[in-house]
Design a protein around this motif. Structure first.
Motif, PDB file in Angstrom:
ATOM      1  N   PHE A   1      -4.892   1.950  -1.305  1.00 19.01           N
ATOM      2  CA  PHE A   1      -5.960   0.990  -1.005  1.00 19.01           C
ATOM      3  C   PHE A   1      -6.596   1.370   0.324  1.00 19.01           C
TER       4      PHE A   1
ATOM      5  N   GLY B   1      -8.581  -3.148   1.551  1.00 18.67           N
ATOM      6  CA  GLY B   1      -9.886  -3.205   0.926  1.00 18.67           C
ATOM      7  C   GLY B   1      -9.857  -2.731  -0.510  1.00 18.67           C
ATOM      8  N   ALA B   2     -10.857  -1.928  -0.861  1.00 17.28           N
ATOM      9  CA  ALA B   2     -11.021  -1.485  -2.246  1.00 17.28           C
ATOM     10  C   ALA B   2      -9.921  -0.519  -2.667  1.00 17.28           C
ATOM     11  N   ARG B   3      -9.678  -0.487  -3.978  1.00 15.20           N
ATOM     12  CA  ARG B   3      -8.740   0.477  -4.564  1.00 15.20           C
ATOM     13  C   ARG B   3      -9.344   1.862  -4.453  1.00 15.20           C
ATOM     14  N   ASN B   4      -8.591   2.809  -3.916  1.00 12.94           N
ATOM     15  CA  ASN B   4      -9.066   4.184  -3.792  1.00 12.94           C
ATOM     16  C   ASN B   4      -9.013   4.880  -5.149  1.00 12.94           C
ATOM     17  N   ASP B   5      -9.724   5.991  -5.249  1.00 11.53           N
ATOM     18  CA  ASP B   5      -9.786   6.723  -6.521  1.00 11.53           C
ATOM     19  C   ASP B   5      -8.603   7.690  -6.635  1.00 11.53           C
TER      20      ASP B   5
ATOM     21  N   ASN C   1      -9.577  -1.994   5.661  1.00 10.77           N
ATOM     22  CA  ASN C   1     -10.762  -2.542   6.339  1.00 10.77           C
ATOM     23  C   ASN C   1     -10.619  -2.449   7.860  1.00 10.77           C
TER      24      ASN C   1
ATOM     25  N   ASN D   1       0.855  -1.192   0.000  1.00  9.91           N
ATOM     26  CA  ASN D   1       0.000   0.000   0.000  1.00  9.91           C
ATOM     27  C   ASN D   1       0.884   1.232   0.000  1.00  9.91           C
TER      28      ASN D   1
END
Length: 606
Positions: A233, A242-246, A236, A206
């Motif tokens: 990322f 968790g999800a890929r950030n924008d 959680n 990360n």
């Protein structure tokens, strides 16, 4: 050429100039004496010489690459970084509370020099992570720190600084990246950041971006900037990724040097939306660090840590260039020595001008290394000493030294790496010899984390004019005490150094008086000489530390200790005094007496 870490010189500084035994008496530093320093430096030398150094030239020939938003590090870098993290090097100076080793900066800065000398591009990644850790330790909430600090300290994740935008370089008042508050306490971040060192890569799980942005309705200018953690990322609740950030890397720069270090353009959200309604839920998720509108204050914590670190980078690349130039000068056969000491052509190290260049490289590098070690010791005392007044004095000393270490050591590195090319002659201009890489890599050091002029502005405004030159004068008094010790010693070398040191100190005090008296009423005249003032001050401080080193070396020599090393230390200090400290009075004249002509020419005449 292989890199050889200057462990003996570093330990000399740590023991005799920085006073590691005194540092080891500070609360929390009890295990950080000379024995620990030696063990850590020797282990670091093995890693830097054996793992990082062999990748340096490879990274220059095969830079990091970008394709479809993915950045791949130079061959071998990912594996080396894994070894670096697993060995605990990232956490060397950081608190044990978050898994670090809690060692003093006095030891950590020497290790940092080795890493940067071995592989400057590689070492930039942990340097930026160090800055992110410092900012979170200072301003991060317990909740934020619980999520991010341990992973950063371990090297599992890396950190970045996101200040610069296309329209906002050194002028951070022009930052336009937006942050919009969300119902859950997070923010959505939109904007473009450029020149982000190691902003995207494949070496860690990360990447934790620390981002300057404006919350809607914030004041204009620097007073309306906030600081946010924006991870690559999301994390959680159980600490897993968790999800890929924008946030995405849209390109990396093609650069003059430090080619293996990816310099990224990062896009947070779409960079153009003005409100949550427009974004339709898009945007990078960010978390506020500290309080809104205090972001610049927090970011300066990162920047100060990084500025010192960049100064150490200058020392590191200078030492690498010096080592290579010495190796070449001992091997290159060219021309008969002018004194006839050899019957025919011999190694060029016999030629006086080659020796002059090598001595200039050696003396400036050793002077700056000593200065960085002494400043690191002041940092340690400022943070750990039990007495409040002692902490305050050491903090003032350290803060005065930071722009000098960053500004002078990096400008010095340009001179030294240029001389390294010159020693090689025509072969220096050929990439295959490798010394050109050091010259190219060194140039960025005078630019990023605040140009030399910005360091000089800091020295003038915050460090000299603000207190009427009192901190500068107190340091000058310490230098005068060293002069007295040199005069008492009686040797010809000590007397000569005392003479040069006195002239440089008096030049420095003249400039301090000029700055203190005229910054408000004649700002153009003062700031016209700001960089020469920084160069004078840095030159003096490095020369002072070498003068202190001479005193130690002469005492050690009298006891029969390590004769060759101590004699070389004395000779180097004498050279510095006679050939480099002598620049100070001329700089004084240009600053105090030559200010007007800098700004006299009409603009249309340029």
């Amino acid at each position: 050429m292989s890199y050889i870490a200057p462990v003996k010189d570093m330990l000399f500084n740590i023991e005799h100039l920085a006073g590691i035994d005194q540092i080891a008496q500070l609360p929390g530093m009890q295990d950080a004496g000379l024995e620990t320093a030696q063990a850590v430096l020797e282990e670091a030398a093995k890693f830097c010489e054996g793992v990082l150094s062999p990748l340096n030239w490879e990274g220059d020939k095969n830079p990091s690459s970008w394709k479809d938003g993915v950045v791949t590090a130079s061959p071998g870098f990912k594996e080396a970084f894994k070894q670096y993290a697993e060995a605990g090097w990232q956490g060397l100076q950081h608190p044990t509370d978050f898994g670090g080793q809690g060692l003093p900066k006095t030891i950590g800065s020497a290790v940092g020099e080795m890493q940067n000398a071995a592989n400057l591009s590689f070492a930039l990644c942990p340097l930026l992570t160090d800055g992110a850790i410092e900012a979170l330790l200072t301003a991060g909430s317990p909740e934020l720190n619980a999520i991010y600090l341990e992973k950063l300290v371990s090297g599992e994740w890396t950190g970045t600084m996101n200040l610069t935008e296309p329209q906002a370089g050194s002028d951070l008042a022009a930052v336009r990246t937006k942050a919009e508050p969300q119902a859950d306490g997070s923010y959505k971040v939109f904007g473009t950041k450029i020149f982000i060192t190691w902003g995207e890569h494949d070496m860690a799980d990360n990447i934790v971006h620390l981002v300057l942005a404006r919350v809607a309705g914030a004041p204009e200018g620097v007073k309306g900037i906030s600081l946010f953690v924006v991870p690559k990322f999301l994390v959680n609740a159980d600490g897993s990724l968790g999800a890929r950030n924008d946030v995405h890397c849209v390109s990396i720069e093609h650069k003059m040097g430090i080619k293996a270090s990816p310099t990224a353009v990062l896009q947070f959200g779409d960079g153009m939306v003005a409100s949550i309604a427009d974004s339709a839920g898009a945007g990078a998720v960010g978390y506020l660090v500290g309080q809104e509108n205090r972001g610049l204050e927090y970011m300066f914590i990162m920047m100060n840590a990084a500025r010192y670190g960049v100064g150490v980078q200058g020392i590191a690349i200078a030492d690498r260039a010096y080592q290579k130039a010495v190796e070449f000068a001992k091997e290159r056969i060219q021309s008969r020595p002018v004194d006839g000491s050899l019957p025919g052509a011999g190694p060029i190290i016999h030629h006086p001008d080659v020796k002059r260049m090598l001595m200039t490289m050696r003396a400036t590098t050793e002077g700056c290394r000593a200065l960085s070690s002494v400043a690191a010791a002041a940092y340690d005392a400022a943070h750990h000493h039990a007495d409040a007044e002692t902490r305050k004095q050491n903090q003032a000393f350290y803060e005065f030294m930071v722009p000098l270490i960053k500004g002078f050591s990096t400008e010095m590195s340009l001179e030294v790496t240029s001389l390294g090319v010159q020693v090689h002659g025509g072969m220096g201009f050929i990439e295959e010899t490798g010394c050109a890489q050091y010259y190219r890599d060194a140039k960025i050091l005078t630019i990023y984390e605040g140009t030399t002029a910005i360091q000089a502005n800091d020295l003038v405004g915050r460090k000299t004019a603000r207190d009427g030159g009192q901190t500068a004068k107190s340091i000058a008094a310490q230098i005068e005490a060293t002069e007295a010790a040199l005069r008492q010693h009686g040797s010809a070398d000590a007397q000569a150094v005392a003479k040069r040191l006195k002239a440089a100190r008096e030049a420095f005090l003249d400039v301090v008086a000029f700055v203190a008296a005229n910054t408000k009423t004649r700002p153009n005249d003062v700031f016209a000489g700001s960089v020469p003032y920084l160069m004078l001050a840095g030159n003096l401080m490095a020369g002072w530390q070498l003068a202190r080193a001479l005193l130690v070396a002469q005492a050690q020599l009298a006891q029969g200790q390590d004769t060759a090393f101590m004699q070389a230390k004395i000779t180097t200090a004498r050279f510095y005094a006679d050939h480099l400290l002598t620049r100070a009075p001329g700089l004084r004249d240009s600053i105090v007496e030559g200010a007007g002509c800098v700004t006299a020419l009409a603009l249309e005449a340029f």
